[in-house]
Design a protein around this motif. Structure first.
Motif, PDB file in Angstrom:
ATOM      1  N   GLY A  31       0.789  -1.225   0.000  1.00 57.32           N
ATOM      2  CA  GLY A  31       0.000   0.000   0.000  1.00 57.32           C
ATOM      3  C   GLY A  31       0.820   1.274   0.000  1.00 57.32           C
ATOM      4  O   GLY A  31       0.263   2.370   0.061  1.00 57.32           O
ATOM      5  N   GLU A  32       2.142   1.155  -0.110  1.00 57.36           N
ATOM      6  CA  GLU A  32       3.015   2.325  -0.083  1.00 57.36           C
ATOM      7  C   GLU A  32       3.627   2.547  -1.466  1.00 57.36           C
ATOM      8  O   GLU A  32       3.892   1.602  -2.192  1.00 57.36           O
ATOM      9  N   CYS A  33       3.853   3.795  -1.818  1.00 53.78           N
ATOM     10  CA  CYS A  33       4.564   4.135  -3.047  1.00 53.78           C
ATOM     11  C   CYS A  33       5.863   4.845  -2.676  1.00 53.78           C
ATOM     12  O   CYS A  33       5.848   5.881  -2.014  1.00 53.78           O
ATOM     13  N   VAL A  34       6.969   4.275  -3.109  1.00 51.68           N
ATOM     14  CA  VAL A  34       8.287   4.874  -2.894  1.00 51.68           C
ATOM     15  C   VAL A  34       8.851   5.270  -4.254  1.00 51.68           C
ATOM     16  O   VAL A  34       8.913   4.450  -5.171  1.00 51.68           O
ATOM     17  N   ALA A  35       9.236   6.540  -4.383  1.00 48.47           N
ATOM     18  CA  ALA A  35       9.781   7.047  -5.645  1.00 48.47           C
ATOM     19  C   ALA A  35      11.296   7.075  -5.586  1.00 48.47           C
ATOM     20  O   ALA A  35      11.887   7.358  -4.547  1.00 48.47           O
ATOM     21  N   ILE A  36      11.906   6.768  -6.727  1.00 48.56           N
ATOM     22  CA  ILE A  36      13.340   6.958  -6.911  1.00 48.56           C
ATOM     23  C   ILE A  36      13.489   8.015  -7.993  1.00 48.56           C
ATOM     24  O   ILE A  36      13.050   7.813  -9.130  1.00 48.56           O
ATOM     25  N   VAL A  37      14.075   9.149  -7.641  1.00 45.59           N
ATOM     26  CA  VAL A  37      14.143  10.284  -8.557  1.00 45.59           C
ATOM     27  C   VAL A  37      15.596  10.639  -8.824  1.00 45.59           C
ATOM     28  O   VAL A  37      16.463  10.493  -7.956  1.00 45.59           O
ATOM     29  N   GLY A  38      15.867  11.071 -10.037  1.00 48.85           N
ATOM     30  CA  GLY A  38      17.218  11.453 -10.417  1.00 48.85           C
ATOM     31  C   GLY A  38      17.275  11.678 -11.911  1.00 48.85           C
ATOM     32  O   GLY A  38      16.324  11.389 -12.639  1.00 48.85           O
ATOM     33  N   GLU A  39      18.412  12.191 -12.379  1.00 45.50           N
ATOM     34  CA  GLU A  39      18.563  12.489 -13.794  1.00 45.50           C
ATOM     35  C   GLU A  39      19.158  11.293 -14.539  1.00 45.50           C
ATOM     36  O   GLU A  39      19.493  10.268 -13.947  1.00 45.50           O
ATOM     37  N   SER A  40      19.279  11.433 -15.857  1.00 40.72           N
ATOM     38  CA  SER A  40      19.873  10.369 -16.670  1.00 40.72           C
ATOM     39  C   SER A  40      21.267  10.037 -16.137  1.00 40.72           C
ATOM     40  O   SER A  40      22.051  10.935 -15.839  1.00 40.72           O
ATOM     41  N   GLY A  41      21.544   8.737 -16.009  1.00 41.55           N
ATOM     42  CA  GLY A  41      22.836   8.321 -15.501  1.00 41.55           C
ATOM     43  C   GLY A  41      22.911   8.196 -14.000  1.00 41.55           C
ATOM     44  O   GLY A  41      23.939   7.808 -13.446  1.00 41.55           O
ATOM     45  N   ALA A  42      21.799   8.493 -13.302  1.00 43.97           N
ATOM     46  CA  ALA A  42      21.808   8.412 -11.841  1.00 43.97           C
ATOM     47  C   ALA A  42      21.822   6.971 -11.351  1.00 43.97           C
ATOM     48  O   ALA A  42      22.222   6.698 -10.221  1.00 43.97           O
ATOM     49  N   GLY A  43      21.356   6.049 -12.191  1.00 44.35           N
ATOM     50  CA  GLY A  43      21.300   4.644 -11.803  1.00 44.35           C
ATOM     51  C   GLY A  43      19.920   4.181 -11.385  1.00 44.35           C
ATOM     52  O   GLY A  43      19.747   3.032 -10.975  1.00 44.35           O
ATOM     53  N   LYS A  44      18.919   5.042 -11.528  1.00 43.84           N
ATOM     54  CA  LYS A  44      17.592   4.688 -11.029  1.00 43.84           C
ATOM     55  C   LYS A  44      16.932   3.581 -11.853  1.00 43.84           C
ATOM     56  O   LYS A  44      16.311   2.674 -11.290  1.00 43.84           O
ATOM     57  N   SER A  45      17.068   3.619 -13.185  1.00 42.46           N
ATOM     58  CA  SER A  45      16.462   2.573 -14.004  1.00 42.46           C
ATOM     59  C   SER A  45      17.189   1.244 -13.849  1.00 42.46           C
ATOM     60  O   SER A  45      16.566   0.177 -13.856  1.00 42.46           O
ATOM     61  N   LEU A  46      18.510   1.271 -13.688  1.00 43.09           N
ATOM     62  CA  LEU A  46      19.250   0.035 -13.421  1.00 43.09           C
ATOM     63  C   LEU A  46      18.817  -0.573 -12.092  1.00 43.09           C
ATOM     64  O   LEU A  46      18.686  -1.795 -11.961  1.00 43.09           O
ATOM     65  N   THR A  47      18.584   0.294 -11.101  1.00 37.89           N
ATOM     66  CA  THR A  47      18.083  -0.185  -9.808  1.00 37.89           C
ATOM     67  C   THR A  47      16.725  -0.861  -9.994  1.00 37.89           C
ATOM     68  O   THR A  47      16.476  -1.947  -9.447  1.00 37.89           O
ATOM     69  N   ALA A  48      15.846  -0.232 -10.777  1.00 43.85           N
ATOM     70  CA  ALA A  48      14.526  -0.809 -11.030  1.00 43.85           C
ATOM     71  C   ALA A  48      14.637  -2.158 -11.725  1.00 43.85           C
ATOM     72  O   ALA A  48      13.940  -3.121 -11.364  1.00 43.85           O
ATOM     73  N   ARG A  49      15.516  -2.266 -12.710  1.00 44.01           N
ATOM     74  CA  ARG A  49      15.683  -3.529 -13.431  1.00 44.01           C
ATOM     75  C   ARG A  49      16.236  -4.618 -12.527  1.00 44.01           C
ATOM     76  O   ARG A  49      15.879  -5.792 -12.667  1.00 44.01           O
ATOM     77  N   ALA A  50      17.120  -4.226 -11.593  1.00 41.10           N
ATOM     78  CA  ALA A  50      17.682  -5.218 -10.673  1.00 41.10           C
ATOM     79  C   ALA A  50      16.604  -5.822  -9.783  1.00 41.10           C
ATOM     80  O   ALA A  50      16.705  -6.984  -9.376  1.00 41.10           O
ATOM     81  N   LEU A  51      15.555  -5.057  -9.500  1.00 39.43           N
ATOM     82  CA  LEU A  51      14.460  -5.567  -8.666  1.00 39.43           C
ATOM     83  C   LEU A  51      13.713  -6.700  -9.363  1.00 39.43           C
ATOM     84  O   LEU A  51      13.027  -7.482  -8.708  1.00 39.43           O
ATOM     85  N   LEU A  52      13.843  -6.775 -10.701  1.00 38.88           N
ATOM     86  CA  LEU A  52      13.165  -7.811 -11.472  1.00 38.88           C
ATOM     87  C   LEU A  52      14.129  -8.813 -12.086  1.00 38.88           C
ATOM     88  O   LEU A  52      13.737  -9.632 -12.924  1.00 38.88           O
ATOM     89  N   GLY A  53      15.419  -8.731 -11.700  1.00 38.23           N
ATOM     90  CA  GLY A  53      16.404  -9.637 -12.275  1.00 38.23           C
ATOM     91  C   GLY A  53      16.641  -9.410 -13.744  1.00 38.23           C
ATOM     92  O   GLY A  53      16.904 -10.349 -14.487  1.00 38.23           O
TER      93      GLY A  53
END
Length: 502
Positions: free
Chosen positions: A30-52
């Motif tokens: 029931g919680e939403c946690v945002a990861i915010v940052g600019e291109s190259g911050a690593g946020k999308s790689l972090t998201a992909r790691a959550l799904l292997g």
């Protein structure tokens, strides 16, 4: 209550170079946690790691990764396939790429239900698909089930992708920049949908560079820079009282007061009277009337399909009106700056060669062109040495500056800019907007800025016209339109664009 998602000590490197360093987060049901940052911050790689789903050449280490009670830190691909969709789902940025172009929407949504053996039988599957489309507020759902992705609008495709991601009722939903390419009102509806999904018990991880979207949706936020979390906490605290200088810079780059300009009358350089343009039976611009004053910036704002780009193309002479007139007062040199500078440059040519060609067309003698190329690049705050690079070797911000330099090569009096900063990170966008303001002051330019982003228009435009379905529904001084909008659509746009600060 135990966390639906727990991540500790994520590290990702390529060839020994760290790109994500020690990221940790937990998300409760029931919680939403945002990861915010600019291109190259690593946020999308972090998201992909959550799904292997990290790239095969990445060196990935994680101290702990638990998804809905399952230890996923050391899973192989076979085990991940059982987990994805069933326990954790993904909504990507580009729904047109993510959805199978050869599958109808109904089949796409039904696929995870079949793969995980959740629903059996054609009738039961069809009923569940209808239920999912109703949950994501898909208009005319029966028709959409039979359509292919390319037949849906951007917002409809994103709803279909969300329906597919939540089909198996995963405990965790990762949304990676799901609203970046959407208009303000469509974006607001998708964000409201994600919030509704969180409120029904799903843990949502929201990846974004847009602080206004984060404020609308998230409970907590992590700010990433160069692979590290530099600040985290409740959204109201981080956005209202940012502690890290980088966070303060990002917030400042996404928050502008409407431009206050002189009310002194300027002579018009362009008068548009009842201009209309259709493509086949479809009207693109309908009876548009307005004027552009010398030395000022006119903002043209509207959603996709509102007619704003067609209007811009008529202004620069690429399209001709079917009815009405566009009349320049005097002999005006007009240049267009495209939305996508990578597509506007010849990829085989260096930036310097493209600029020299523009200078040649403008009548600059060959002997003076090299010096003018260097001067133009310096004027847009680029190192003249970049003239030897091809467009693909430049960053997005550098390419946009180079595109502006090429437009300036013709010594224009009027610049028409079609979504010039829509694909750029907030701080890069801020610098480009500052550059445009400086160039206008130094060169006395008249500018016409086309955008769907009200914050961008408010930052630089003296006057504004608002378009909906090909018609101008409101126009006036930017400050007046922003503070006291008269048309319901303008009010809807302003409300949907949101604010960053509390």
């Amino acid at each position: 209550m135990s966390a639906a998602l727990e991540l500790q000590g994520l590290r990702i490197a390529f060839d020994g170079a760290s790109v994500v360093d020690g990221v940790s987060l937990t998300v409760a049901p029931g919680e939403c946690v945002a990861i915010v940052g600019e291109s190259g911050a690593g946020k999308s790689l972090t998201a992909r790691a959550l799904l292997g789903l990290t790239p095969t050449d990445a060196d990935v280490h994680v101290d702990r990764l638990v998804i809905d009670g399952t230890d996923a830190a050391a899973l192989g691909e076979r085990e991940w396939r059982k987990l994805r969709g069933a326990r954790i789902g993904l909504v990507s940025q580009d729904a047109l790429v993510s959805l199978d172009p050869l599958q109808r929407i109904g089949a796409e949504i039904a696929e995870p239900l079949r793969l995980h053996g959740i629903v059996h039988g054609r009738t039961a599957l069809a009923e569940r698909v209808r239920s999912l489309l109703a949950r994501v507020w898909m208009p005319d759902a029966e028709r959409r089930i039979r359509q292919y992705p390319h037949e849906l609008s951007g917002g409809q495709r994103q709803r279909a992708l969300i329906a597919s991601a939540i089909a198996a009722d995963p405990a965790v939903l990762v949304a990676d920049e799901p609203t970046t390419a959407l208009d303000a009102t469509v974006q607001a509806r998708v964000l409201d949908l994600l919030r509704e999904i969180a409120d029904t018990g799903t843990a949502v991880v929201f990846i974004s560079h847009d602080f206004a979207a984060v404020r609308r949706l998230a409970d907590r936020v992590l700010v990433m820079r160069r692979g590290e979390v530099v600040e985290s906490g409740p959204v109201a605290d981080v956005l209202g009282r940012p502690q890290h200088e980088y966070t303060r810079q990002l917030i400042a780059a996404t928050m502008h007061e409407p431009r206050v300009s002189s009310s002194a009358a300027s002579a018009p350089v362009l008068a548009v009277v009842e201009a209309s343009k259709s493509f086949g039976e479809v009207p693109a611009v309908v009876a548009a009337s307005f004027s552009v004053a010398e030395g000022r910036t006119l903002g043209v704002v509207g959603e996709s399909g509102s007619g704003k780009t067609t209007l811009a193309r008529m202004i620069v002479g690429v399209e001709q009106p079917d009815e009405g007139t566009l009349r320049w007062i005097g002999d005006r040199r007009v240049q267009l700056v495209h939305q996508n500078p990578l597509g506007a440059f010849d990829p085989r040519w260096t930036v310097g060669r493209s600029l020299r060609e523009a200078l040649e067309a403008g009548g600059v003698p060959r002997a003076r062109r090299a010096a003018r190329v260097a001067a133009l690049l310096a004027e847009v705050d680029l190192d003249p040495a970049l003239a030897d690079r091809r467009p693909a070797a430049l960053s997005g911000g550098q390419r946009q500056r180079a595109a502006i330099a090429r437009a300036l090569a013709a010594e224009p009096e009027v610049l028409v800019l079609d979504e010039p900063v829509s694909a750029l990170d907030p701080s890069v966008r801020e610098r480009i907007l500052g550059l445009l303001t400086r160039l206008q002051q130094e060169r006395g330019l008249t500018m016409i800025l086309v955008s769907h982003d009200l914050d961008v228009v408010g930052a630089v435009a003296d006057d504004i016209i608002v378009m909906q379905d090909g018609r101008i529904v409101e126009q006036g001084a930017t400050g007046d339109v922003f503070s006291a909008p008269q048309h319901p659509f303008t009010r809807e746009l302003l409300d949907a664009s949101g604010t960053v600060t509390p």
